[in-house]
Design a protein around this motif. Structure first.
Motif, PDB file in Angstrom:
ATOM      1  N   ALA A 147       0.843  -1.206   0.000  1.00 53.88           N
ATOM      2  CA  ALA A 147       0.000   0.000   0.000  1.00 53.88           C
ATOM      3  C   ALA A 147       0.875   1.251   0.000  1.00 53.88           C
ATOM      4  CB  ALA A 147      -0.933  -0.003   1.203  1.00 53.88           C
ATOM      5  N   GLU A 148       1.937   1.241   0.807  1.00 55.43           N
ATOM      6  CA  GLU A 148       2.846   2.398   0.841  1.00 55.43           C
ATOM      7  C   GLU A 148       3.544   2.586  -0.500  1.00 55.43           C
ATOM      8  OE1 GLU A 148       4.041   2.730   5.547  1.00 55.43           O
ATOM      9  OE2 GLU A 148       5.297   1.462   4.266  1.00 55.43           O
ATOM     10  N   LEU A 149       3.914   1.484  -1.121  1.00 53.99           N
ATOM     11  CA  LEU A 149       4.568   1.558  -2.425  1.00 53.99           C
ATOM     12  C   LEU A 149       3.634   2.174  -3.466  1.00 53.99           C
ATOM     13  CD1 LEU A 149       6.969   0.950  -4.222  1.00 53.99           C
ATOM     14  CD2 LEU A 149       6.117  -1.387  -4.463  1.00 53.99           C
ATOM     15  N   GLU A 150       2.397   1.754  -3.472  1.00 53.92           N
ATOM     16  CA  GLU A 150       1.438   2.329  -4.418  1.00 53.92           C
ATOM     17  C   GLU A 150       1.218   3.820  -4.133  1.00 53.92           C
ATOM     18  OE1 GLU A 150       0.343   0.932  -7.283  1.00 53.92           O
ATOM     19  OE2 GLU A 150       1.786  -0.570  -6.619  1.00 53.92           O
ATOM     20  N   ALA A 151       1.212   4.185  -2.861  1.00 52.20           N
ATOM     21  CA  ALA A 151       1.039   5.593  -2.493  1.00 52.20           C
ATOM     22  C   ALA A 151       2.230   6.434  -2.938  1.00 52.20           C
ATOM     23  CB  ALA A 151       0.825   5.730  -0.991  1.00 52.20           C
ATOM     24  N   LYS A 152       3.398   5.840  -2.948  1.00 54.93           N
ATOM     25  CA  LYS A 152       4.590   6.550  -3.435  1.00 54.93           C
ATOM     26  C   LYS A 152       4.553   6.671  -4.953  1.00 54.93           C
ATOM     27  CE  LYS A 152       7.649   5.031   0.255  1.00 54.93           C
ATOM     28  NZ  LYS A 152       8.773   4.132   0.597  1.00 54.93           N
ATOM     29  N   PHE A 153       4.068   5.629  -5.619  1.00 58.52           N
ATOM     30  CA  PHE A 153       4.051   5.599  -7.077  1.00 58.52           C
ATOM     31  C   PHE A 153       2.957   6.502  -7.642  1.00 58.52           C
ATOM     32  CE2 PHE A 153       3.232   3.140 -11.157  1.00 58.52           C
ATOM     33  CZ  PHE A 153       4.394   3.559 -11.784  1.00 58.52           C
ATOM     34  N   LYS A 154       1.800   6.485  -7.002  1.00 63.42           N
ATOM     35  CA  LYS A 154       0.659   7.303  -7.439  1.00 63.42           C
ATOM     36  C   LYS A 154       0.041   7.973  -6.221  1.00 63.42           C
ATOM     37  CE  LYS A 154      -0.457   4.241 -11.290  1.00 63.42           C
ATOM     38  NZ  LYS A 154      -1.438   3.324 -11.857  1.00 63.42           N
ATOM     39  N   PRO A 155       0.676   9.034  -5.708  1.00 65.03           N
ATOM     40  CA  PRO A 155       0.166   9.695  -4.498  1.00 65.03           C
ATOM     41  C   PRO A 155      -1.241  10.270  -4.699  1.00 65.03           C
ATOM     42  CG  PRO A 155       2.362  10.499  -5.064  1.00 65.03           C
ATOM     43  CD  PRO A 155       1.890   9.667  -6.216  1.00 65.03           C
ATOM     44  N   SER A 156      -2.087  10.049  -3.711  1.00 63.13           N
ATOM     45  CA  SER A 156      -3.443  10.592  -3.711  1.00 63.13           C
ATOM     46  C   SER A 156      -4.022  10.406  -2.322  1.00 63.13           C
ATOM     47  CB  SER A 156      -4.316   9.866  -4.739  1.00 63.13           C
ATOM     48  OG  SER A 156      -4.541   8.530  -4.340  1.00 63.13           O
ATOM     49  N   LYS A 157      -5.143  11.064  -2.074  1.00 66.10           N
ATOM     50  CA  LYS A 157      -5.834  10.849  -0.796  1.00 66.10           C
ATOM     51  C   LYS A 157      -6.306   9.409  -0.681  1.00 66.10           C
ATOM     52  CE  LYS A 157      -7.449  15.487   0.306  1.00 66.10           C
ATOM     53  NZ  LYS A 157      -8.609  16.314   0.635  1.00 66.10           N
ATOM     54  N   GLU A 158      -6.756   8.840  -1.788  1.00 68.53           N
ATOM     55  CA  GLU A 158      -7.217   7.449  -1.793  1.00 68.53           C
ATOM     56  C   GLU A 158      -6.071   6.493  -1.452  1.00 68.53           C
ATOM     57  OE1 GLU A 158      -9.663   4.084  -2.153  1.00 68.53           O
ATOM     58  OE2 GLU A 158     -10.216   6.190  -2.003  1.00 68.53           O
ATOM     59  N   ALA A 159      -4.889   6.752  -2.004  1.00 66.26           N
ATOM     60  CA  ALA A 159      -3.729   5.899  -1.715  1.00 66.26           C
ATOM     61  C   ALA A 159      -3.335   6.019  -0.248  1.00 66.26           C
ATOM     62  CB  ALA A 159      -2.561   6.276  -2.614  1.00 66.26           C
ATOM     63  N   ALA A 160      -3.370   7.228   0.286  1.00 66.12           N
ATOM     64  CA  ALA A 160      -3.051   7.425   1.707  1.00 66.12           C
ATOM     65  C   ALA A 160      -4.078   6.713   2.584  1.00 66.12           C
ATOM     66  CB  ALA A 160      -3.006   8.915   2.034  1.00 66.12           C
ATOM     67  N   TYR A 161      -5.333   6.763   2.175  1.00 63.20           N
ATOM     68  CA  TYR A 161      -6.394   6.049   2.891  1.00 63.20           C
ATOM     69  C   TYR A 161      -6.115   4.541   2.900  1.00 63.20           C
ATOM     70  CZ  TYR A 161     -10.960   3.864   3.648  1.00 63.20           C
ATOM     71  OH  TYR A 161     -11.979   3.063   4.108  1.00 63.20           O
ATOM     72  N   LYS A 162      -5.733   4.012   1.750  1.00 64.75           N
ATOM     73  CA  LYS A 162      -5.450   2.579   1.654  1.00 64.75           C
ATOM     74  C   LYS A 162      -4.281   2.179   2.547  1.00 64.75           C
ATOM     75  CE  LYS A 162      -7.489   1.775  -2.874  1.00 64.75           C
ATOM     76  NZ  LYS A 162      -7.264   1.381  -4.272  1.00 64.75           N
ATOM     77  N   VAL A 163      -3.290   3.045   2.685  1.00 63.26           N
ATOM     78  CA  VAL A 163      -2.171   2.775   3.595  1.00 63.26           C
ATOM     79  C   VAL A 163      -2.687   2.690   5.028  1.00 63.26           C
ATOM     80  CG1 VAL A 163      -0.038   3.709   4.595  1.00 63.26           C
ATOM     81  CG2 VAL A 163      -0.377   3.775   2.114  1.00 63.26           C
ATOM     82  N   SER A 164      -3.504   3.662   5.415  1.00 67.10           N
ATOM     83  CA  SER A 164      -4.054   3.671   6.776  1.00 67.10           C
ATOM     84  C   SER A 164      -4.890   2.428   7.058  1.00 67.10           C
ATOM     85  CB  SER A 164      -4.896   4.925   7.006  1.00 67.10           C
ATOM     86  OG  SER A 164      -4.092   6.073   6.943  1.00 67.10           O
ATOM     87  N   VAL A 165      -5.703   2.030   6.106  1.00 67.04           N
ATOM     88  CA  VAL A 165      -6.544   0.843   6.272  1.00 67.04           C
ATOM     89  C   VAL A 165      -5.681  -0.421   6.333  1.00 67.04           C
ATOM     90  CG1 VAL A 165      -8.313  -0.598   5.173  1.00 67.04           C
ATOM     91  CG2 VAL A 165      -8.627   1.880   5.319  1.00 67.04           C
ATOM     92  N   ALA A 166      -4.654  -0.499   5.484  1.00 70.29           N
ATOM     93  CA  ALA A 166      -3.763  -1.664   5.507  1.00 70.29           C
ATOM     94  C   ALA A 166      -3.091  -1.796   6.874  1.00 70.29           C
ATOM     95  CB  ALA A 166      -2.712  -1.553   4.400  1.00 70.29           C
ATOM     96  N   LYS A 167      -2.667  -0.669   7.437  1.00 65.39           N
ATOM     97  CA  LYS A 167      -2.045  -0.689   8.768  1.00 65.39           C
ATOM     98  C   LYS A 167      -3.045  -1.134   9.824  1.00 65.39           C
ATOM     99  CE  LYS A 167       1.459   2.809   7.867  1.00 65.39           C
ATOM    100  NZ  LYS A 167       1.953   4.155   8.164  1.00 65.39           N
TER     101      LYS A 167
END
Length: 137
Positions: A73-93
């Motif tokens: 999830a963090e890797l995807e957020a780095k590759f394509k930063p967005s609020k949705e990607a940050a949300y997915k990181v938080s949910v994955a954690k």
């Protein structure tokens, strides 16, 4: 195990999985290399877990799977930063924390186990709600 110890376990897990800053954009090549690194780390972590028996092995696997999901999830957020990607990181954690917490609750018996599992579920739901709130701000 008393309520203090159950709470301590859950808080410690939450802190362990809670933060790592997400950097900005990475290139496609960096992304592919990082994906391979995540896969290699998971394979290594999984191999270490296989030497453990009983619930210790289950806890280890939950930690390994959670680490992998968060890393992806963090890797995807780095590759394509967005609020949705940050949300997915938080949910994955939050989900990784929950899975480990559930496994740790298996070491407890009776009513205290039920309390532990309910506390873990409540922490998961709270973390998801907080992630959703951050997504909309």
């Amino acid at each position: 195990m008393n309520k203090f110890n159950i709470s301590s376990i859950l808080v410690a897990l939450g802190l362990a999985l809670s933060g790592s800053a997400i950097a900005q954009n990475i290139s496609k090549d960096e992304h592919e290399a990082a994906e391979k690194q995540v896969a290699a780390e998971y394979k290594s972590d999984k191999a270490q877990c296989e030497s453990l028996t009983g619930n210790a092995g289950d806890i280890c696997m939950a930690q390994a799977k959670g680490k992998e999901k968060v890393a992806k999830a963090e890797l995807e957020a780095k590759f394509k930063p967005s609020k949705e990607a940050a949300y997915k990181v938080s949910v994955a954690k939050a989900e990784a924390n929950y899975e480990v917490s559930k496994e740790k609750c298996d070491d407890i018996a009776g009513n205290e186990k039920d309390v532990c599992e309910k506390a873990a579920k409540a922490i998961l739901e709270q973390a998801k709600a907080e992630a959703k709130a951050k997504q909309h701000h």
